[in-house]
Motif scaffolding. Sequence first.
Motif, PDB file in Angstrom:
ATOM      1  N   GLU A  13      34.457 -19.423  37.734  1.00  0.00           N
ATOM      2  CA  GLU A  13      33.592 -20.540  37.375  1.00  0.00           C
ATOM      3  C   GLU A  13      33.276 -20.514  35.878  1.00  0.00           C
ATOM      4  O   GLU A  13      33.189 -19.452  35.258  1.00  0.00           O
ATOM      5  CB  GLU A  13      32.287 -20.478  38.175  1.00  0.00           C
TER       6      GLU A  13
ATOM      7  N   TRP B 284      41.713 -27.606  33.620  1.00  0.00           N
ATOM      8  CA  TRP B 284      41.282 -28.923  34.068  1.00  0.00           C
ATOM      9  C   TRP B 284      41.820 -29.262  35.459  1.00  0.00           C
ATOM     10  O   TRP B 284      41.139 -29.925  36.244  1.00  0.00           O
ATOM     11  CB  TRP B 284      41.704 -29.980  33.045  1.00  0.00           C
ATOM     12  N   ARG B 285      43.024 -28.825  35.776  1.00  0.00           N
ATOM     13  CA  ARG B 285      43.571 -29.106  37.106  1.00  0.00           C
ATOM     14  C   ARG B 285      42.745 -28.407  38.186  1.00  0.00           C
ATOM     15  O   ARG B 285      42.400 -29.001  39.208  1.00  0.00           O
ATOM     16  CB  ARG B 285      45.022 -28.651  37.175  1.00  0.00           C
TER      17      ARG B 285
ATOM     18  N   SER C 267      39.709 -27.433  37.871  1.00  0.00           N
ATOM     19  CA  SER C 267      38.373 -28.024  37.859  1.00  0.00           C
ATOM     20  C   SER C 267      38.348 -29.310  38.685  1.00  0.00           C
ATOM     21  O   SER C 267      37.386 -29.564  39.437  1.00  0.00           O
ATOM     22  CB  SER C 267      37.940 -28.318  36.417  1.00  0.00           C
ATOM     23  N   ALA C 268      39.434 -30.125  38.580  1.00  0.00           N
ATOM     24  CA  ALA C 268      39.489 -31.364  39.356  1.00  0.00           C
ATOM     25  C   ALA C 268      39.584 -31.070  40.847  1.00  0.00           C
ATOM     26  O   ALA C 268      38.976 -31.783  41.676  1.00  0.00           O
ATOM     27  CB  ALA C 268      40.683 -32.203  38.904  1.00  0.00           C
ATOM     28  N   ARG C 269      40.342 -30.017  41.176  1.00  0.00           N
ATOM     29  CA  ARG C 269      40.482 -29.653  42.585  1.00  0.00           C
ATOM     30  C   ARG C 269      39.176 -29.156  43.173  1.00  0.00           C
ATOM     31  O   ARG C 269      38.822 -29.469  44.310  1.00  0.00           O
ATOM     32  CB  ARG C 269      41.556 -28.559  42.724  1.00  0.00           C
ATOM     33  N   MET C 270      38.469 -28.320  42.416  1.00  0.00           N
ATOM     34  CA  MET C 270      37.255 -27.674  42.916  1.00  0.00           C
ATOM     35  C   MET C 270      35.996 -28.522  42.682  1.00  0.00           C
ATOM     36  O   MET C 270      34.923 -28.167  43.152  1.00  0.00           O
ATOM     37  CB  MET C 270      37.072 -26.315  42.236  1.00  0.00           C
ATOM     38  N   GLN C 271      36.149 -29.646  41.942  1.00  0.00           N
ATOM     39  CA  GLN C 271      35.018 -30.508  41.638  1.00  0.00           C
ATOM     40  C   GLN C 271      33.936 -29.785  40.827  1.00  0.00           C
ATOM     41  O   GLN C 271      32.749 -30.080  40.940  1.00  0.00           O
ATOM     42  CB  GLN C 271      34.403 -31.071  42.935  1.00  0.00           C
ATOM     43  N   LYS C 272      34.338 -28.820  40.066  1.00  0.00           N
ATOM     44  CA  LYS C 272      33.438 -28.123  39.136  1.00  0.00           C
ATOM     45  C   LYS C 272      34.285 -27.455  38.068  1.00  0.00           C
ATOM     46  O   LYS C 272      35.493 -27.240  38.259  1.00  0.00           O
ATOM     47  CB  LYS C 272      32.559 -27.086  39.855  1.00  0.00           C
TER      48      LYS C 272
END
Length: 442
Positions: free
Chosen positions: A207, A219-220, A222-227
Amino acid sequence: MKPSPLLIRLLLIAALCALAVSAARIWWPSAAGLLTSAWWLGMGALALASALDFATGRHCQGLSGQRRLPGNLALGVEQEIQLDLENRGPRTLSLLLTDQIPAELRGRDLPLQIHLTPGQEIRAPYRATPIRRGLAAFGRLEALVSSPWHLWQRRVLFGEAQEVKVYPNFLGISSLQALSTEQSLRYMGVHQQQRRGEGLDFRQLREYRRGDSQRQVDWRASARMQKLISREYQDERDQEIIFLLDCGRRMRTRDGDLSHFDHALNALLLSAYVAIRQGDAVGLQCFAGDHSRLPPVKGEGAINLLLNHVYDLHSGTSHSDYTAAAEQLLARQQRRALVILLTNVRDEDSEDLTAAVQQLSRHHLVMVACLRERALDELLEKPVADFDDALMHGAGRDFVQRRNRLLQQLRARNTILADALPSAMHMSLVETYWQLKRSGRL
């Protein structure tokens, strides 16, 4: 058996009494006969007591003991050595006890005055400080055992001879073993620089934390995990560090109780330990007299291999040939490595040292670790009181300036330098290594 100090004192008193009796014959003739009889009576009693004491004290039965040594000793670190004694004989023993200490150690609190009743067991400690590395061979325990009336002493050897290895001072390593790398560096006072992010290995995703740079954000993920998710890196591992250790005559210079060579070994071991903790491999090559070599090793047992390889290394009287040492290292070490030359440089080494560094720099990253002589600093700080002091001060300053010019020449060729007093070389080595590691140059 030999006469004890008590018997010698009694004989001296008897001799003085004999002189007094002789004087009485001149100055007090009427009492001379009585004094002579008393003297002969006293001498007869002393002779009889001495004979009986000799007969009963000539045999010393039941005395046994053993020495309890640590598994190994560290140079310059005082240790307590335990002597376990037991009296299995029928009489009380009074003895003056000492130990046959090897030349590698300096003992104190010896000899020990011991009294042992029949059947008694005691533990008698004394302290010793190793002053030379290598294999220290203890002899047997030695005691002067007094006869029952303390008129005679008998020399008795008992216990077994033992050997123990005297290592360089590894206690600094022991104190760091339970700490993390960052804690170890803080403990030694090493300043950690922020790494640049180049030449580092990917470790894991985690995190986002406050302070992470934007380039660390994945960023990929982050988009998958929504954070926000950051990439975490670790310093590159599996690098090789080769210590090129000078065993020449200049390393015999003493700084306090230890020689420059001993200080260099202590610094080598501590910096090697830090490198091994970082996952790097550490090797050693000696030159100038001793040409032993340890190929690069890594892992948990690497520091023990290094300790056992160097514990009996000593500086000799040979000249330090830097060019020959560089050629020998290049012939054996093909993979790029950080080569750390541990030596005591002077301005007359300029051509040889510069040529050796140039040779090594074509294939390796080179660091020259120079041990600075404390005596020069003390000479320059000493007030000038007379003409002789002025001459010494001028000579010392000229020597330091010429040495500094050599170091400037090395810096101009992009050579990494660690110039420090012998007692501070371990910190300088570790800090320079850590800076190279964090900057990605290694």
